[in-house]
Design a protein around this motif. Structure first.
Motif, PDB file in Angstrom:
ATOM      1  N   ALA A  97     -19.186  38.368 -21.449  1.00 39.60           N
ATOM      2  CA  ALA A  97     -17.906  38.814 -22.009  1.00 39.60           C
ATOM      3  C   ALA A  97     -17.809  40.331 -22.088  1.00 39.60           C
ATOM      4  CB  ALA A  97     -17.717  38.195 -23.385  1.00 39.60           C
ATOM      5  N   LEU A  98     -18.853  40.977 -22.576  1.00 40.33           N
ATOM      6  CA  LEU A  98     -18.770  42.416 -22.805  1.00 40.33           C
ATOM      7  C   LEU A  98     -18.554  43.178 -21.494  1.00 40.33           C
ATOM      8  CD1 LEU A  98     -18.774  44.597 -24.925  1.00 40.33           C
ATOM      9  CD2 LEU A  98     -21.240  44.802 -24.677  1.00 40.33           C
ATOM     10  N   GLU A 116     -23.760  17.350 -24.155  1.00 40.00           N
ATOM     11  CA  GLU A 116     -22.544  17.938 -23.593  1.00 40.00           C
ATOM     12  C   GLU A 116     -22.913  18.692 -22.315  1.00 40.00           C
ATOM     13  OE1 GLU A 116     -19.463  17.679 -24.288  1.00 40.00           O
ATOM     14  OE2 GLU A 116     -19.711  16.551 -26.140  1.00 40.00           O
ATOM     15  N   PHE A 126     -10.979  30.188  -9.845  1.00 41.89           N
ATOM     16  CA  PHE A 126     -11.523  31.515  -9.521  1.00 41.89           C
ATOM     17  C   PHE A 126     -11.693  31.556  -7.993  1.00 41.89           C
ATOM     18  CE2 PHE A 126     -15.108  34.685  -9.633  1.00 41.89           C
ATOM     19  CZ  PHE A 126     -14.479  35.652 -10.392  1.00 41.89           C
ATOM     20  N   PHE A 184     -19.247  31.135 -20.660  1.00 43.27           N
ATOM     21  CA  PHE A 184     -18.945  30.628 -22.014  1.00 43.27           C
ATOM     22  C   PHE A 184     -20.138  29.895 -22.584  1.00 43.27           C
ATOM     23  CE2 PHE A 184     -14.651  30.936 -20.154  1.00 43.27           C
ATOM     24  CZ  PHE A 184     -14.153  31.859 -21.038  1.00 43.27           C
ATOM     25  N   VAL A 196      -8.898  39.145 -12.043  1.00 42.86           N
ATOM     26  CA  VAL A 196      -9.219  37.751 -12.339  1.00 42.86           C
ATOM     27  C   VAL A 196     -10.616  37.740 -12.961  1.00 42.86           C
ATOM     28  CG1 VAL A 196      -9.345  35.409 -11.422  1.00 42.86           C
ATOM     29  CG2 VAL A 196      -8.000  37.119 -10.219  1.00 42.86           C
ATOM     30  N   SER A 197     -10.735  37.146 -14.127  1.00 42.07           N
ATOM     31  CA  SER A 197     -12.021  37.201 -14.841  1.00 42.07           C
ATOM     32  C   SER A 197     -12.610  35.819 -15.046  1.00 42.07           C
ATOM     33  CB  SER A 197     -11.833  37.829 -16.226  1.00 42.07           C
ATOM     34  OG  SER A 197     -11.093  39.010 -16.145  1.00 42.07           O
ATOM     35  N   GLU A 198     -13.902  35.730 -14.850  1.00 42.80           N
ATOM     36  CA  GLU A 198     -14.622  34.511 -15.221  1.00 42.80           C
ATOM     37  C   GLU A 198     -15.767  34.928 -16.139  1.00 42.80           C
ATOM     38  OE1 GLU A 198     -15.004  30.664 -13.061  1.00 42.80           O
ATOM     39  OE2 GLU A 198     -16.810  31.630 -12.355  1.00 42.80           O
ATOM     40  N   ILE A 199     -15.747  34.366 -17.335  1.00 43.12           N
ATOM     41  CA  ILE A 199     -16.743  34.751 -18.343  1.00 43.12           C
ATOM     42  C   ILE A 199     -17.710  33.590 -18.544  1.00 43.12           C
ATOM     43  CG2 ILE A 199     -17.010  35.238 -20.826  1.00 43.12           C
ATOM     44  CD1 ILE A 199     -14.402  36.812 -20.703  1.00 43.12           C
ATOM     45  N   ILE A 224     -21.159  24.398 -17.906  1.00 48.00           N
ATOM     46  CA  ILE A 224     -20.420  24.698 -16.675  1.00 48.00           C
ATOM     47  C   ILE A 224     -21.149  25.775 -15.870  1.00 48.00           C
ATOM     48  CG2 ILE A 224     -18.221  25.574 -15.792  1.00 48.00           C
ATOM     49  CD1 ILE A 224     -16.984  24.373 -18.397  1.00 48.00           C
ATOM     50  N   GLY A 226     -16.922  14.765 -22.836  1.00 46.42           N
ATOM     51  CA  GLY A 226     -15.959  15.845 -23.039  1.00 46.42           C
ATOM     52  C   GLY A 226     -14.726  15.520 -22.214  1.00 46.42           C
ATOM     53  N   VAL A 233     -14.894  42.521 -20.332  1.00 42.10           N
ATOM     54  CA  VAL A 233     -13.827  43.237 -21.067  1.00 42.10           C
ATOM     55  C   VAL A 233     -13.940  44.747 -20.844  1.00 42.10           C
ATOM     56  CG1 VAL A 233     -13.412  41.449 -22.799  1.00 42.10           C
ATOM     57  CG2 VAL A 233     -15.081  43.206 -23.274  1.00 42.10           C
ATOM     58  N   GLY A 272     -11.720  24.415 -10.664  1.00 41.09           N
ATOM     59  CA  GLY A 272     -11.589  25.799 -11.099  1.00 41.09           C
ATOM     60  C   GLY A 272     -10.574  26.573 -10.283  1.00 41.09           C
TER      61      GLY A 272
END
Lengths: 233, 340
Positions: free
Chosen positions: A207-208, A62, A111, A233, A228-231, A65, A17, A211, A109
């Motif tokens: 995510a939910l 792959e 964050f 993924f 500051v957001s870290e989701i 993270i 990647g 948000v 990163g």
């Protein structure tokens, strides 16, 4: 700066990647709750609290993270992960033994904790990991909210309780009776008449949750620039 | 019952061979599914009776019609489709003179949590299969007149790349819809490993959601910036050898007083230096509870002109379907997911 030891210990690397992954060795693995593991591996590069690493079990897959949950000064690095039985990486990570090989990127990163503005840390589940790294590295929030469905998933609660005392709130959204607040993190925030608007809010989780909490904070007057957001993924 | 719809030619051929049928039956089935668009195995009349009977035992065509259609005053339509797991997705059909563009969803909800997007507010509710993606093309009223397909509906296509690539295979192969890949655009916020694979394994156009060239600003709008910084996305694009036909565009939602300044023009110029590109400016459609604002038309025009003056080909995308919540960033089935 790398120590001589670090430079000597860096082994084979390959590009996957957008990451260079470096051969690394497992130091230890512990199941701290059902299906939740702490994995220690060699520290090959310096990291800042809040950094993430990309990890792969072999050269064909792959990388995924993960946030580091270890102190900036720790001898080894540590991540917290959730076993996904249908996944590719976590079943393999859950069966690693000390000395086994895994592939890890340089930490990176943004964050990162703020040293000037008081912070609120808000996490659900394994989203607590970067905040544990921050705490262990000497950073303290004005408030930490951690949401989980079962008491055993309030990871590192002893560390947080000891350091943060009443500023550490465990929001239990399950039926198990342990916690400081019974309901989701978003319900705790919603119940507050006022929030410190000049503080910086760090969110980490699914995510939910991110948000929903972000929308609630904005509705209560927090500027989005201070979130500051870290989701995952 | 398993769905035949959404399977590639290879998958159909393997399936029939496993059943003891001749390999060419797979090609015949693909023809019935994607060209003749039949609704039932019984309609596949050039298959032997025995083959049809064997197929019907375990398989069905597996297409499903929309359960609701809304029409905008500007002619845009929004279709609501159920998915296999009792959830819902939306699809937009945008007519524009000779062009009939269908905007398909690739996920139920989205994990990316962008601050300006309605879909993100429902969180992530599941992946769509290739069949569920292609179904959005086949089961709309305009199916025989579609000229362009954009993967810009609900979800992040590169977070479901396997199924997205499979759907593109069906849409572009001779045995499928035989559509030119140049008429298909996949939009992403830039998941780098998937981007590499997409560039190598598909010939479709690519659209990247930029929205601001500054890292700290983008991180507040789009949490993905933490994991995949914009610079790494642009570096991948710069390194890839695009042929002259394949297009890359950069999507840029313009928020009033936030990302429409000369500073942004200058940084966009620096960021896209050496990249053959087209910038699409998109008017922001305010969503409930958003702290972000629309830009005014004069400012938008000036921003466009400034970018063009720097040599960055820039156009403003027309807003379509805003009155039915079909415009960019407005698709959501949050209420329905709760009901279901």
């Amino acid at each position: 700066m790398f120590s001589v030891y670090m430079l000597m210990s860096i082994k084979k690397k390959y590009l996957k990647g957008n990451h260079y992954l470096f051969e690394n060795r497992v130091v230890d693995l512990e199941e701290i709750a059902e299906g939740k593991f702490l994995l220690w591996f060699e520290k090959q590069f310096n990291a800042k609290a809040g950094h993430v690493v990309a990890i792969a079990a072999d050269e064909s897959h792959e990388p995924r993270i993960y946030s580091l949950c270890s102190s900036e000064k720790a001898q080894n690095m540590q991540i917290l992960f959730d076993l996904k039985p249908d996944g590719v990486l976590t079943p393999r990570m859950a069966s690693l033994k000390p000395g086994d090989v895994l592939y890890v990127s340089k930490p990176y990163g943004s964050f990162l904790p703020d040293t000037e503005i008081p912070m609120w840390w808000i996490a659900t589940g394994t989203g607590i990991a970067p905040f544990r790294a921050m705490l262990q590295s000497g950073f303290k929030p004005a408030m930490l909210l951690h949401g989980a469905r079962v008491a055993s998933n309030f990871y590192f609660e002893r560390d947080f309780k000891l350091e943060l005392k009443e500023n550490y709130i465990r929001c239990n959204s399950g039926s198990n009776g342990q916690g400081d607040f019974f309901g989701r993190v978003s319900a705790w925030i919603d119940a507050q008449d006022e929030l410190p608007l000049s503080n910086k809010y760090y969110l980490c989780g699914r995510a939910l949750m991110v948000v929903e909490v972000r929308d609630l904070l904005i509705a209560k007057g927090v500027r989005y620039e201070n979130i500051v957001s870290e989701i995952f993924f | 019952m398993q769905a035949l719809f959404g399977k590639t030619l290879d998958e159909l051929q393997s399936l029939v061979v496993e059943m003891g049928l001749p390999k060419f039956t797979g090609k015949q089935i693909a023809d019935w599914l994607y060209k003749k668009k039949v609704a039932s195995v019984d309609d596949m009349t050039n298959l032997s009776k025995k083959a049809r009977a064997m197929l019907s035992e375990n398989f069905e065509v597996g297409t499903f019609p929309p359960v609701k259609v809304q029409k905008s005053t500007d002619g845009t339509k929004k279709y609501l489709f159920p998915t296999a797991h009792g959830k819902y997705i939306e699809t937009a059909m945008i007519p524009d003179k000779e062009r009939q563009t269908v905007c398909v969803s690739s996920q139920v909800g989205c994990k990316m949590g962008c601050l300006f997007c309605m879909t993100g507010k429902q969180g992530f509710n599941g992946q769509l299969t290739a069949g569920e993606i292609v179904n959005q093309v086949q089961m709309i009223e305009e199916t025989d007149h579609i000229t362009n397909i954009v993967y810009m509906g609900m979800g992040e296509p590169f977070d479901n790349l396997e199924e997205v690539l499979k759907s593109i295979d069906i849409l572009t192969s001779d045995w499928g819809y035989a559509m030119s890949p140049r008429r298909i655009t996949v939009s992403t916020i830039g998941i780098v490993p998937a981007l590499k694979r997409f560039l190598n394994e598909s010939k479709c156009n690519l659209a990247i959601s930029v929205h601001t060239p500054f890292d700290d600003e983008r991180q507040k709008l789009m949490p993905v910036q933490l994991a995949y910084p914009l610079k790494s996305v642009i570096d991948e694009i710069r390194a890839f050898d695009f042929d002259s036909q394949r297009k890359v565009s950069f999507e840029y939602i313009v928020f009033g007083g936030l990302n429409d300044t000369s500073r942004h023009v200058k940084e966009m110029n620096r960021l896209l230096n050496g990249v053959r590109s087209h910038i699409n400016l998109i008017r922001f459609h305010p969503i409930p509870g958003t702290p972000l604002e629309k830009t005014d038309e004069q400012r938008l025009q000036r921003f466009k002109d400034e970018l063009n003056n720097k040599g960055l080909l820039t156009t403003i995308r027309a807003s379509r379907g805003q009155d039915i919540y079909a415009a960019c960033g407005m698709l959501s089935t949050k209420g329905l997911q709760k009901d279901s």
